[in-house]
Write a protein that holds these residues in place. Structure first.
Motif, mmCIF file in Angstrom:
data_model
loop_
_atom_site.group_PDB
_atom_site.id
_atom_site.type_symbol
_atom_site.label_atom_id
_atom_site.label_comp_id
_atom_site.label_asym_id
_atom_site.label_seq_id
_atom_site.Cartn_x
_atom_site.Cartn_y
_atom_site.Cartn_z
ATOM 1 N N ARG A 152 41.956 55.890 59.139
ATOM 2 C CA ARG A 152 42.792 54.912 59.843
ATOM 3 C C ARG A 152 42.129 53.540 59.954
ATOM 4 O O ARG A 152 42.809 52.509 59.765
ATOM 5 C CB ARG A 152 43.167 55.457 61.224
ATOM 6 N N PRO A 153 40.816 53.450 60.247
ATOM 7 C CA PRO A 153 40.197 52.123 60.353
ATOM 8 C C PRO A 153 40.163 51.355 59.032
ATOM 9 O O PRO A 153 39.980 50.131 59.028
ATOM 10 C CB PRO A 153 38.773 52.447 60.825
ATOM 11 N N LYS A 183 52.411 56.398 58.228
ATOM 12 C CA LYS A 183 52.583 57.060 59.521
ATOM 13 C C LYS A 183 53.351 58.367 59.385
ATOM 14 O O LYS A 183 53.049 59.350 60.078
ATOM 15 C CB LYS A 183 53.298 56.128 60.502
ATOM 16 N N LEU A 184 54.321 58.405 58.502
ATOM 17 C CA LEU A 184 55.075 59.637 58.300
ATOM 18 C C LEU A 184 54.184 60.728 57.708
ATOM 19 O O LEU A 184 54.179 61.870 58.181
ATOM 20 C CB LEU A 184 56.269 59.380 57.381
ATOM 21 N N LEU A 185 53.439 60.377 56.662
ATOM 22 C CA LEU A 185 52.614 61.362 55.966
ATOM 23 C C LEU A 185 51.444 61.850 56.801
ATOM 24 O O LEU A 185 51.098 63.040 56.765
ATOM 25 C CB LEU A 185 52.081 60.769 54.657
ATOM 26 N N HIS A 186 50.834 60.933 57.549
ATOM 27 C CA HIS A 186 49.587 61.259 58.240
ATOM 28 C C HIS A 186 49.738 61.585 59.719
ATOM 29 O O HIS A 186 48.809 62.128 60.324
ATOM 30 C CB HIS A 186 48.597 60.095 58.103
ATOM 31 N N MET A 187 50.870 61.253 60.309
ATOM 32 C CA MET A 187 51.038 61.487 61.739
ATOM 33 C C MET A 187 52.280 62.308 62.063
ATOM 34 O O MET A 187 52.193 63.357 62.701
ATOM 35 C CB MET A 187 51.070 60.140 62.477
ATOM 36 N N ALA A 188 53.439 61.833 61.612
ATOM 37 C CA ALA A 188 54.688 62.512 61.979
ATOM 38 C C ALA A 188 54.758 63.924 61.423
ATOM 39 O O ALA A 188 55.047 64.886 62.153
ATOM 40 C CB ALA A 188 55.884 61.692 61.490
ATOM 41 N N VAL A 189 54.491 64.083 60.136
ATOM 42 C CA VAL A 189 54.578 65.416 59.534
ATOM 43 C C VAL A 189 53.532 66.375 60.117
ATOM 44 O O VAL A 189 53.884 67.517 60.450
ATOM 45 C CB VAL A 189 54.464 65.330 57.997
ATOM 46 N N PRO A 190 52.264 65.984 60.254
ATOM 47 C CA PRO A 190 51.310 66.912 60.884
ATOM 48 C C PRO A 190 51.733 67.363 62.279
ATOM 49 O O PRO A 190 51.655 68.554 62.599
ATOM 50 C CB PRO A 190 50.004 66.103 60.920
ATOM 51 N N VAL A 191 52.175 66.428 63.114
ATOM 52 C CA VAL A 191 52.576 66.795 64.479
ATOM 53 C C VAL A 191 53.782 67.725 64.457
ATOM 54 O O VAL A 191 53.811 68.757 65.146
ATOM 55 C CB VAL A 191 52.887 65.525 65.297
ATOM 56 N N ASP A 220 55.006 50.400 53.501
ATOM 57 C CA ASP A 220 53.720 51.070 53.299
ATOM 58 C C ASP A 220 53.210 51.642 54.617
ATOM 59 O O ASP A 220 52.682 52.762 54.662
ATOM 60 C CB ASP A 220 52.685 50.094 52.723
ATOM 61 N N TRP A 221 53.340 50.881 55.673
ATOM 62 C CA TRP A 221 52.922 51.347 56.999
ATOM 63 C C TRP A 221 53.756 52.547 57.418
ATOM 64 O O TRP A 221 53.227 53.534 57.938
ATOM 65 C CB TRP A 221 53.084 50.208 58.009
ATOM 66 N N LEU A 222 55.065 52.492 57.184
ATOM 67 C CA LEU A 222 55.946 53.587 57.570
ATOM 68 C C LEU A 222 55.600 54.864 56.808
ATOM 69 O O LEU A 222 55.518 55.950 57.408
ATOM 70 C CB LEU A 222 57.401 53.198 57.300
ATOM 71 N N ALA A 223 55.401 54.754 55.503
ATOM 72 C CA ALA A 223 55.046 55.928 54.712
ATOM 73 C C ALA A 223 53.731 56.534 55.196
ATOM 74 O O ALA A 223 53.593 57.763 55.305
ATOM 75 C CB ALA A 223 54.942 55.554 53.235
ATOM 76 N N GLY A 250 54.600 49.748 42.609
ATOM 77 C CA GLY A 250 53.312 49.073 42.546
ATOM 78 C C GLY A 250 52.604 48.955 43.871
ATOM 79 O O GLY A 250 51.608 48.232 43.982
ATOM 80 N N GLY A 251 53.079 49.663 44.894
ATOM 81 C CA GLY A 251 52.428 49.621 46.200
ATOM 82 C C GLY A 251 51.048 50.252 46.154
ATOM 83 O O GLY A 251 50.793 51.172 45.382
ATOM 84 N N ARG A 252 50.150 49.774 46.962
ATOM 85 C CA ARG A 252 48.794 50.299 46.985
ATOM 86 C C ARG A 252 48.701 51.466 47.959
ATOM 87 O O ARG A 252 49.502 51.609 48.872
ATOM 88 C CB ARG A 252 47.790 49.211 47.377
ATOM 89 N N VAL A 253 47.710 52.289 47.725
ATOM 90 C CA VAL A 253 47.468 53.448 48.569
ATOM 91 C C VAL A 253 46.048 53.364 49.099
ATOM 92 O O VAL A 253 45.107 53.074 48.370
ATOM 93 C CB VAL A 253 47.655 54.764 47.777
ATOM 94 N N LEU A 254 45.896 53.630 50.420
ATOM 95 C CA LEU A 254 44.583 53.526 51.066
ATOM 96 C C LEU A 254 43.975 52.158 50.815
ATOM 97 O O LEU A 254 44.601 51.134 51.067
ATOM 98 C CB LEU A 254 43.670 54.664 50.605
ATOM 99 N N ASP A 255 42.762 52.114 50.257
ATOM 100 C CA ASP A 255 42.073 50.822 50.157
ATOM 101 C C ASP A 255 42.094 50.245 48.748
ATOM 102 O O ASP A 255 41.279 49.405 48.399
ATOM 103 C CB ASP A 255 40.622 50.958 50.647
ATOM 104 N N GLU A 256 43.010 50.706 47.889
ATOM 105 C CA GLU A 256 43.097 50.143 46.553
ATOM 106 C C GLU A 256 43.555 48.687 46.633
ATOM 107 O O GLU A 256 44.487 48.351 47.350
ATOM 108 C CB GLU A 256 44.085 50.944 45.696
#
Length: 225
Positions: free
Chosen positions: A103-104, A117-125, A112-115, A31-37
């Motif tokens: 990001r803003p 950062k992994l999806l949007h920062m760690a994996v791309p880099v 949720d924060w960890l997921a 039931g975690g939210r994604v982005l601004d839901e």
């Protein structure tokens, strides 16, 4: 860099991308939210929305191609090339768009924060770094880039059509009801398209100029070490 080291780097990318996808899926199931839901829709809708995100699709492509490269760092193939290129450019766009536009909007904590950062920062880099260091290259032509471009184009058209019919958009910059209106959506689409074209052109150019990788020949039948 040797094939054995290339395997290790591709394995790191594969493990991080897979872990990020599993974590985000578990959070959505819980039931975690994604982005601004702000509300939690039914499970079926949550899962459908999860796979609708470009972020998720690009991470899936990275995970799939990285696992294959772990088995064979010199992997090649007629249709594998555009898939690999789509993964590389797609995850780069994921990181850049998240950093600049999304990001803003996020106020996440804990898992949720960890997921995120992994999806949007760690994996791309990691994905871009792996390609730069161990390839495989050369693998890219203008024809390959044209074929790889089909995925983001289809995703964008599908997203806009589904959004117009359902009222749900995965990203606020694609929603005509936001402050920018339809004009803002057009500007965002044009800007992201230009970004894609620029990245495809950059990868094609670098693929021709950078040293071939991996450094030592590898047989597809060679077992992973």
């Amino acid at each position: 860099m040797t094939a054995s080291r290339a395997r290790m780097l591709h394995l790191v990318v594969a493990l991080v991308a897979t872990a990020a996808l599993v974590l985000q899926t578990v959070l959505v199931l819980q039931g975690g939210r994604v982005l601004d839901e702000t509300s939690v829709p039914p499970l079926g809708i949550r899962l459908g929305r999860l796979v609708s995100y470009f972020t998720i699709q690009s991470n899936v492509l990275v995970a799939v191609t990285a696992w294959q490269l772990w088995r064979d760092p010199a992997r090649d193939g007629r249709w594998w090339r555009p898939v690999r290129l789509a993964a590389l450019v797609g995850i780069t766009v994921t990181g850049l768009v998240h950093f600049v536009l999304l990001r803003p909007l996020l106020d996440l904590e804990g898992a949720d924060w960890l997921a995120d950062k992994l999806l949007h920062m760690a994996v791309p880099v990691l994905a871009v770094l792996a390609w730069f260091l161990v390839g495989p290259r050369p693998r890219t032509t203008w024809r390959t880039a044209g074929e790889a471009l089909a995925w983001p184009v289809v995703w964008l058209v599908w997203t806009l059509v589904v959004g117009a019919l359902s009222g749900w958009y995965p990203y606020p910059f694609l929603d005509h009801r936001e402050d920018g209106g339809a004009a803002g959506v057009v500007v965002a689409c044009v800007g992201i398209t230009v970004l894609f074209l620029g990245l495809f052109a950059g990868v094609v150019a670098l693929d021709r100029r950078l040293r071939p990788a991996p450094a030592e020949p590898v047989s597809p039948a060679t077992p992973a070490r």
